[in-house]
Design a protein around this motif. Structure first.
Motif, PDB file in Angstrom:
ATOM      1  N   CYS A   1      -1.542  -2.741  -5.447  1.00  0.00           N
ATOM      2  CA  CYS A   1      -1.207  -1.657  -4.518  1.00  0.00           C
ATOM      3  C   CYS A   1      -2.448  -0.847  -4.231  1.00  0.00           C
ATOM      4  O   CYS A   1      -3.117  -0.373  -5.162  1.00  0.00           O
TER       5      CYS A   1
ATOM      6  N   ALA B   1       3.906  12.523  -1.448  1.00  0.00           N
ATOM      7  CA  ALA B   1       3.322  11.252  -1.865  1.00  0.00           C
ATOM      8  C   ALA B   1       3.432  11.038  -3.371  1.00  0.00           C
ATOM      9  O   ALA B   1       3.876   9.958  -3.814  1.00  0.00           O
TER      10      ALA B   1
ATOM     11  N   PHE C   1      -3.443   2.591  -3.057  1.00  0.00           N
ATOM     12  CA  PHE C   1      -2.703   3.847  -3.059  1.00  0.00           C
ATOM     13  C   PHE C   1      -2.843   4.645  -1.761  1.00  0.00           C
ATOM     14  O   PHE C   1      -2.300   5.746  -1.660  1.00  0.00           O
TER      15      PHE C   1
ATOM     16  N   THR D   1       0.836  -1.199   0.000  1.00  0.00           N
ATOM     17  CA  THR D   1       0.000   0.000   0.000  1.00  0.00           C
ATOM     18  C   THR D   1       0.872   1.250   0.000  1.00  0.00           C
ATOM     19  O   THR D   1       2.090   1.183   0.149  1.00  0.00           O
ATOM     20  N   GLY D   2       0.203   2.394  -0.133  1.00  0.00           N
ATOM     21  CA  GLY D   2       0.888   3.675  -0.044  1.00  0.00           C
ATOM     22  C   GLY D   2       1.202   4.090   1.378  1.00  0.00           C
ATOM     23  O   GLY D   2       1.787   5.168   1.580  1.00  0.00           O
TER      24      GLY D   2
ATOM     25  N   SER E   1      -2.194  10.905  -3.636  1.00  0.00           N
ATOM     26  CA  SER E   1      -1.048   9.999  -3.754  1.00  0.00           C
ATOM     27  C   SER E   1      -0.395  10.079  -5.126  1.00  0.00           C
ATOM     28  O   SER E   1       0.817   9.950  -5.249  1.00  0.00           O
TER      29      SER E   1
ATOM     30  N   ASP F   1      -7.121   9.133  -2.736  1.00  0.00           N
ATOM     31  CA  ASP F   1      -5.850   8.472  -2.991  1.00  0.00           C
ATOM     32  C   ASP F   1      -5.314   8.831  -4.368  1.00  0.00           C
ATOM     33  O   ASP F   1      -4.123   9.089  -4.539  1.00  0.00           O
TER      34      ASP F   1
ATOM     35  N   MET G   1       5.116   7.718  -4.814  1.00  0.00           N
ATOM     36  CA  MET G   1       4.154   6.769  -5.362  1.00  0.00           C
ATOM     37  C   MET G   1       4.174   6.734  -6.884  1.00  0.00           C
ATOM     38  O   MET G   1       3.898   5.698  -7.499  1.00  0.00           O
TER      39      MET G   1
END
Length: 342
Positions: free
Chosen positions: A164, A179, A166, A134-135, A203, A199, A183
């Protein structure tokens, strides 16, 4: 070695009783949770060969976390015992118009201090077919971000599918990187992306005009958002976005959408009232989507399974989604009455 591997930080969860404010009474309910651990537990609960990889201190709390995972059917043989503390999060559950609150106490945790080379990815991925991250982990520290990149790079080297979530956690990105900066590189190694609208925006830095504050969602704008995500990251084979209509802390509308090379799909919509615990709802969606993509030929069915499973999670206290695949398929088939089963 397990076929389905999840990697991240498991935390001690300390929650005020019921809907009390923090320390309204001198009690906190102690359990364990965390995005990636939640996914590992749900996959095991669905009957898949699931493993969780993390770093935990060699102390009583670390031992208790491992016992909890083992008791729920998750393999823990690749957990590294290092560092000096388990991360903690405090939860105050909201009600009506009062939102829930989360306070993190994760600085200096074993996972945030883990570094490249601490994990034997050759062994971890020797029998794996799917890897989930995950983020959240790359938000913990620079070393955790580097370790996350090491993990996804190793997964692709072993031809392992990578998913994933995010997950954007604004309270965690404190070490000097943004982020999207981190990411944006990590997602280049991802096959299946999972997110909500925040997200994608925070992200990945990918935006459309989506208003999530008024409790109503425009599915057409999510079609545009998923198209933009896949255009930016052509390596993605699937992008799935949860659609939460947050009408109050107790009442949410719940659905999701999915885009792949064959187009855009929208799930059934659920009205969830009297929410028991929405923490872990996104993780329950992620785990059920992984299960669905590995179980159903039809991706619409995979999406419906994920939405139904995460709908049921809102009725269960704690981070973990403790429902069976059979219970999810019953809800998918329309059995939503909640009648007593005798």
């Amino acid at each position: 070695m397990a076929e389905f591997v999840s990697f991240g930080e498991i935390m001690l969860r300390l929650k005020s009783p019921g809907h009390e404010r923090f320390f309204q009474s001198p009690n906190l309910q102690a359990t364990f949770g965390g995005g990636e651990a939640n996914v590992a537990v749900a996959l095991a609960n669905f009957g898949l060969d699931s493993s969780f990889v993390t770093a935990l201190p060699a102390d009583d709390i670390g031992d208790a976390a491992i016992r909890e995972l083992r008791g729920l059917g998750v393999a823990t043989g690749e957990i590294v015992r290092s560092g000096h503390r388990t991360g903690i999060y405090f939860l105050e559950t909201g009600a009506n118009q009062r939102p829930s609150k989360v306070i993190y106490d994760r600085s200096g945790s074993s996972m945030s201090e883990a570094t490249c080379g601490d994990f034997d990815w050759e062994q971890i991925f020797s029998a794996a077919k799917w890897f989930h991250i995950t983020g959240i982990t790359p938000a913990l520290s620079q070393s955790a971000a580097d370790l996350s990149m090491e993990a996804v790079t190793a997964a692709k080297k072993h031809d392992v599918m990578v998913s994933c979530d995010f997950n954007f956690r604004g309270k965690l990105w404190k070490y000097g990187k943004s982020a999207p900066e981190v990411m944006g590189e990590l997602v280049k190694f991802v096959d299946v992306g999972i997110a909500n609208e925040e997200d994608c925006q925070k992200s990945l830095g990918i935006t459309v005009d989506v208003d999530v504050e008024n409790g109503k969602l425009d599915s057409g704008k999510y079609a545009a958002l998923t198209e933009k995500v896949m255009s930016r990251f052509p390596n993605l084979s699937v992008i799935a976005i949860t659609l939460r209509e947050s009408k109050s802390a107790d009442q949410n509308g719940w659905a999701a959408c999915l885009r792949d090379k064959d187009g855009f799909r929208l799930s059934r919509h659920y009205e969830i009232g009297d929410i028991i615990d929405r923490v872990g709802g996104g993780d329950s969606f992620a785990s059920a989507l992984i299960f669905g993509l590995n179980t159903y030929q039809d991706r619409q069915q995979a999406l419906e399974f994920a939405v139904a499973a995460s709908c049921l999670k809102h009725s269960i206290p704690g981070d973990f989604n403790r429902v069976s695949a059979d219970e999810v398929t019953k809800l998918m088939s329309g059995d939503a009455s909640g009648r007593v089963q005798r």
